[in-house]
Each structure stands twice: as C-alpha cells, then as structure tokens.
Design an enzyme around this catalytic site. Structure first.
Site, PDB file in Angstrom:
ATOM      1  N   HIS A 109       0.552  -3.793   6.235  1.00 20.87           N
ATOM      2  CA  HIS A 109      -0.688  -3.700   7.017  1.00 20.87           C
ATOM      3  C   HIS A 109      -1.913  -4.119   6.211  1.00 20.87           C
ATOM      4  CE1 HIS A 109      -0.363  -0.014   4.730  1.00 20.87           C
ATOM      5  NE2 HIS A 109      -1.677  -0.005   4.743  1.00 20.87           N
ATOM      6  N   CYS A 122      -6.863  -3.342   3.588  1.00 20.68           N
ATOM      7  CA  CYS A 122      -6.655  -1.882   3.642  1.00 20.68           C
ATOM      8  C   CYS A 122      -7.270  -1.195   2.425  1.00 20.68           C
ATOM      9  CB  CYS A 122      -5.184  -1.490   3.771  1.00 20.68           C
ATOM     10  SG  CYS A 122      -5.015   0.326   3.738  1.00 20.68           S
ATOM     11  N   CYS A 127       0.860  -1.192   0.000  1.00 16.75           N
ATOM     12  CA  CYS A 127       0.000   0.000   0.000  1.00 16.75           C
ATOM     13  C   CYS A 127       0.892   1.237   0.000  1.00 16.75           C
ATOM     14  CB  CYS A 127      -0.897  -0.029   1.242  1.00 16.75           C
ATOM     15  SG  CYS A 127      -1.854   1.466   1.525  1.00 16.75           S
TER      16      CYS A 127
HETATM   17  N1  NAD Z   1      -7.171   7.239   4.968  1.00 15.35           N
HETATM   18  C1  NAD Z   1      -6.696   6.028   5.135  1.00 15.35           C
HETATM   19  O1  NAD Z   1      -7.043   5.345   6.090  1.00 15.35           O
HETATM   20  C2  NAD Z   1      -5.741   5.465   4.122  1.00 15.35           C
HETATM   21  C3  NAD Z   1      -5.588   4.078   3.998  1.00 15.35           C
HETATM   22  C4  NAD Z   1      -4.749   3.580   3.006  1.00 15.35           C
HETATM   23  C5  NAD Z   1      -4.067   4.450   2.175  1.00 15.35           C
HETATM   24  N2  NAD Z   1      -4.211   5.798   2.337  1.00 15.35           N
HETATM   25  C6  NAD Z   1      -3.538   6.762   1.462  1.00 15.35           C
HETATM   26  O2  NAD Z   1      -4.238   6.861   0.227  1.00 15.35           O
HETATM   27  C7  NAD Z   1      -3.321   7.359  -0.771  1.00 15.35           C
HETATM   28  C8  NAD Z   1      -3.399   6.485  -2.009  1.00 15.35           C
HETATM   29  O3  NAD Z   1      -2.861   5.199  -1.733  1.00 15.35           O
HETATM   30  P1  NAD Z   1      -2.708   4.105  -2.890  1.00 15.35           P
HETATM   31  O4  NAD Z   1      -2.169   2.874  -2.246  1.00 15.35           O
HETATM   32  O5  NAD Z   1      -3.949   4.039  -3.697  1.00 15.35           O
HETATM   33  O6  NAD Z   1      -1.548   4.786  -3.768  1.00 15.35           O
HETATM   34  P2  NAD Z   1      -1.100   4.497  -5.283  1.00 15.35           P
HETATM   35  O7  NAD Z   1       0.315   4.897  -5.392  1.00 15.35           O
HETATM   36  O8  NAD Z   1      -1.502   3.112  -5.676  1.00 15.35           O
HETATM   37  O9  NAD Z   1      -2.031   5.495  -6.128  1.00 15.35           O
HETATM   38  C9  NAD Z   1      -1.881   6.886  -6.174  1.00 15.35           C
HETATM   39  C10 NAD Z   1      -2.443   7.341  -7.508  1.00 15.35           C
HETATM   40  O10 NAD Z   1      -2.429   8.777  -7.557  1.00 15.35           O
HETATM   41  C11 NAD Z   1      -2.061   9.165  -8.876  1.00 15.35           C
HETATM   42  N3  NAD Z   1      -1.585  10.554  -8.840  1.00 15.35           N
HETATM   43  C12 NAD Z   1      -0.357  11.006  -8.460  1.00 15.35           C
HETATM   44  N4  NAD Z   1      -0.321  12.359  -8.576  1.00 15.35           N
HETATM   45  C13 NAD Z   1      -1.546  12.749  -9.003  1.00 15.35           C
HETATM   46  C14 NAD Z   1      -2.115  14.020  -9.293  1.00 15.35           C
HETATM   47  N5  NAD Z   1      -1.426  15.151  -9.144  1.00 15.35           N
HETATM   48  N6  NAD Z   1      -3.397  14.061  -9.721  1.00 15.35           N
HETATM   49  C15 NAD Z   1      -4.109  12.910  -9.875  1.00 15.35           C
HETATM   50  N7  NAD Z   1      -3.622  11.688  -9.614  1.00 15.35           N
HETATM   51  C16 NAD Z   1      -2.351  11.613  -9.174  1.00 15.35           C
HETATM   52  C17 NAD Z   1      -1.022   8.144  -9.281  1.00 15.35           C
HETATM   53  O11 NAD Z   1      -0.841   8.117 -10.690  1.00 15.35           O
HETATM   54  C18 NAD Z   1      -1.630   6.858  -8.716  1.00 15.35           C
HETATM   55  O12 NAD Z   1      -2.486   6.227  -9.663  1.00 15.35           O
HETATM   56  C19 NAD Z   1      -1.940   7.370  -0.102  1.00 15.35           C
HETATM   57  O13 NAD Z   1      -1.675   8.676   0.389  1.00 15.35           O
HETATM   58  C20 NAD Z   1      -2.137   6.404   1.056  1.00 15.35           C
HETATM   59  O14 NAD Z   1      -1.223   6.621   2.099  1.00 15.35           O
HETATM   60  C21 NAD Z   1      -5.033   6.297   3.298  1.00 15.35           C
HETATM   61 ZN    ZN Z   2      -2.884   0.863   3.476  1.00 17.54          ZN
END
Ligand code: NAD
Ligand code: ZN
Ligand code: ZN
Length: 363
Positions: free
Chosen positions: A59, A163, A38
């Site tokens: 996680h 997650c 993640c």
């Molecule tokens: N709130 C929570 O409980 C929780 C839980 C898990 C993950 N997260 C967070 O969610 C976020 C996403 O996680 P993920 O695993 O999907 O990440 P990921 O890396 O798989 O996906 C991120 C996506 O954002 C895109 N991106 C990057 N810059 C961009 C922009 N300027 N405009 C539009 N799109 C853009 C990327 O191309 C990618 O497809 C992370 O910050 C992660 O830490 C939060």
């Molecule tokens: Zn996560």
C-alpha cells in the site's frame, strides 16, 4: 502480471500470475514503479489484523498512469503518481469538514473482500488490500486514491511518501500540530517514526527525543534531526525520558504498534501533553491508562490515521521539502529489491536490519 500473494497468515508470500480488470468509469490503471514494505503489511502477514485471504498486499507505492476510465478527469496516461490508501469521496461529513483521511463514503472505498479488481486462473476470489495492492506490477485504483506529482521526483522516494512519510510527518503537522520549540518524543524509529522525527525537525520542535531498542536506528534518527536518543533496552524509557526532560514532554508519538509502548507514550507526557498513537496495536487489544492522569495535567491521547492527511495537498509539499533538502528521504531506503525478494525484505524488517526496503519493478 506478477503479484505477491498472501495465501495464509504466517506463511511466506508467493509470487503468482494474476490479472487486473480494465478501469471502470472512475478507475485508473497504474504501472507500479516502486513499492515500499511497511510494517502494516507485516501485521496482516502475521495474522495480527484480519483480512480476507488470499490477497495481494502492499500500500506504499508510486507509478505511471497507463489507462483511465471513461469518467476520470483528474489524471491521464503518462502522469507520474503516488497512491494513497486514504481514498476520499469528497462529499461525506468527514471529507467536507477537512478530514478526508477518515472518509466514510462507501462509493469510493470498498470494504475488504468486496473488490473484484484482481482475478486469477485458479478460480476463487483474489482480494485487493486497502483498495490498492501495491505488490503487483499494475494497480487498479479509484482516481481519488492518487495524486499527480512532478516528473523530476524519483519514484522510489516518492513511493515512501505514499504511506510511511505521510503518516509520520502528518501525525506531527496535522494530527498533533507540533509548535516550534515544543519537546517531542518518538517511540519507534522505523519508517514511520523516522518520518515523525524528520517532520518534528521541519516543524521547529525544540527537543526531539528518539526512543528505540535498536542502536543503529537511533544513530540514523540523530542524522535525521533527533536531539536526544533513548535506548529502551537500557531500562525503562519513561524514566529515561522524564530524567532527560524534567517532565516537560509536550508530544509523544507511538510508532511501534504495541500496548506497552502506547501506554509509555501517555506515561511520559508532561502537563497538558498529548500522546498520538500511530502504531497498529494488535486488533482486539485494549490499552490501560491511569485515570487520574487525565485530571492531573489535562493529558490527552489521540489516534492518527495516515497522518490525518489531505494527501493531494500534503504530498506535493513533502516532495518540495525533499527537493529543498529538508526531508531526508535518501537515507530512508536501506535496500532496493526485486518483487521476488519480498520475503527476505520482510525478514529484514522484522530483524531490524533495514529502515525501508523498496521493490523496484523495472529492475
Ligand atoms: N496510523 C497509520 O495510519 C499507520 C500507517 C502506517 C504504519 N502504521 C504502523 O506504524 C507502526 C510502525 O511502522 P513501521 O513501518 O515504521 O515499522 P518498523 O518495523 O519499520 O519500525 C518499528 C520500530 O520500532 C522499534 N521498536 C520495537 N519495539 C520497541 C520498543 N519496545 N520500544 C521502542 N522501539 C521499539 C523497532 O526497533 C523499529 O525500529 C506499525 O505498527 C505500523 O503498522 C500506522
Ligand atoms: Zn503503511
Ligand atoms: Zn468522504
């Protein structure tokens, strides 16, 4: 057992031999079957969030119960389970008012650096991450950090629910409560955003606009239910979304984890719209919003932790959605890898080559 250890931020993970304690009274020892990579792990690896090191990250996982502590009543040896970092105490104000994902109980969740569940021969502490540490062949967790699942559910797809899927779908179902027919925008189509898109489709959203800078991710978003695609690399995504919707966005979900995209999620809302921030904006960073927008149109912004889950109820329902063909988890997994390939897996996440890589521990 083998585990992937982060010794220092911005250094590769190192596969080490580590030990896990025997279960305490309310603890469960799980043989890890599968663990997803993640972006939250990556934020910690890049030092954007603090955590005591060295630590075993990970996680998002599923596995099989190996041993339970003397007072455990919920699970027994052989149960198939999904883990969830939203360990709940069941008695604090948040738990008893329906918000166990933001439980404040201290008995079940140890603050970073306090757990002694992992040890190693080299001496000195080895920290558990988010009361879990899934990048290891075994996990020792509190019994309230897992949910039993049906045995016909494949464990690699079950791990994703731990997650990414609960976070994205839960943000839609639980935090924002998207209503049928509403217009939804999801910024960031990685594992989390894709789950929000699929969740919005299940919830009956009218229009689902996917925003990303990666054309491949946008193409997959369309397969999973997005009705419109906006490439943020082609120009201001706020202007593009406003043009597409004539200003009628009811919900915008931020699933990237940056100041700019968080601000964009608020800026693109229509009247009475709500922005839901899922991404982990770098620790210590403030976001800036135009104050008048709160009056003009009563716009709202809120956070969502792990999809505001009640995971013991929500996860079996997500499995049901998967088995009925509504939740498209088969398309989520871009690569099945070995623990030893974990650094390559994170490099592929960073370069946008994969949606989710899953470590298969038995492979
Ligand atoms: N709130 C929570 O409980 C929780 C839980 C898990 C993950 N997260 C967070 O969610 C976020 C996403 O996680 P993920 O695993 O999907 O990440 P990921 O890396 O798989 O996906 C991120 C996506 O954002 C895109 N991106 C990057 N810059 C961009 C922009 N300027 N405009 C539009 N799109 C853009 C990327 O191309 C990618 O497809 C992370 O910050 C992660 O830490 C939060
Ligand atoms: Zn996560
Ligand atoms: Zn609680």
């Amino acid at each position: 057992m083998k585990a992937a250890v982060l010794h220092e931020a911005n250094q590769p993970l190192v596969i080490e031999d580590v030990k896990v304690q025997k279960p305490g009274p309310r603890e469960v020892l799980i043989r890890t079957s599968c663990a997803g990579l993640c972006h939250s792990d990556l934020h910690f690896m890049e030092g954007l969030y603090p955590h005591p090191l060295p630590a075993v990250l990970g996680h998002e996982s599923a596995g099989i119960v190996e041993e339970v502590g003397s007072d455990v009543t919920y699970a027994r040896k052989g149960d198939h389970v999904i883990t969830c970092l939203s360990v709940f105490c069941g008695t604090c104000e948040q738990c008893t008012s329906g918000r166990p994902a933001i439980c404040t109980g201290t008995d079940v969740r140890l603050p970073p650096g306090v757990s002694k569940r992992l040890t190693w021969d080299r001496g000195g502490p080895l920290h558990q991450f988010l009361n879990m540490s899934s990048f290891a062949e075994q996990m020792l967790v509190h019994e309230n950090a897992l949910v039993k699942i049906r045995e016909d559910m494949p464990l690699d797809r079950a791990a994703l629910i731990g997650c990414g899927v609960i976070t994205g779908t839960g943000a839609v179902f639980n935090t924002a409560r998207v209503a049928p027919g509403e217009t939804v925008v999801v910024i960031g189509c990685g594992g989390i955003g894709m789950a929000a898109i699929n969740g919005a489709a299940i919830a009956g959203a009218g229009r689902i606009i996917a925003v990303d800078t990666n054309a491949q991710k946008l193409a997959l978003a369309q397969e999973l239910g997005a009705t419109d695609m906006v490439n943020a690399a082609d120009g201001d995504p706020v202007a593009q979304v406003k043009e597409l919707t004539k200003g009628q966005v009811h919900h915008a979900f931020e699933a990237v984890g940056s100041k700019r995209t968080a601000e964009q999620s608020f800026q693109m809302l229509g009247p009475a719209g709500t922005a839901t921030i899922i991404g982990m904006i770098p620790f210590g960073t403030n976001i800036e919003l135009h104050g008048f927008e709160f009056l003009r149109g009563e716009k709202r912004i809120q956070g969502s932790t792990m999809g505001s889950n009640r995971f013991r109820t929500d996860m079996p329902r997500l499995i049901d959605h998967y088995l009925k063909g509504r939740l498209h988890l088969d398309q989520w997994i871009s690569a099945r890898i070995k623990l030893a390939e974990i650094n390559e897996g994170f490099a592929n996440m960073k370069s946008g080559k994969v949606l989710r890589s899953v470590i298969m521990f038995d492979a």
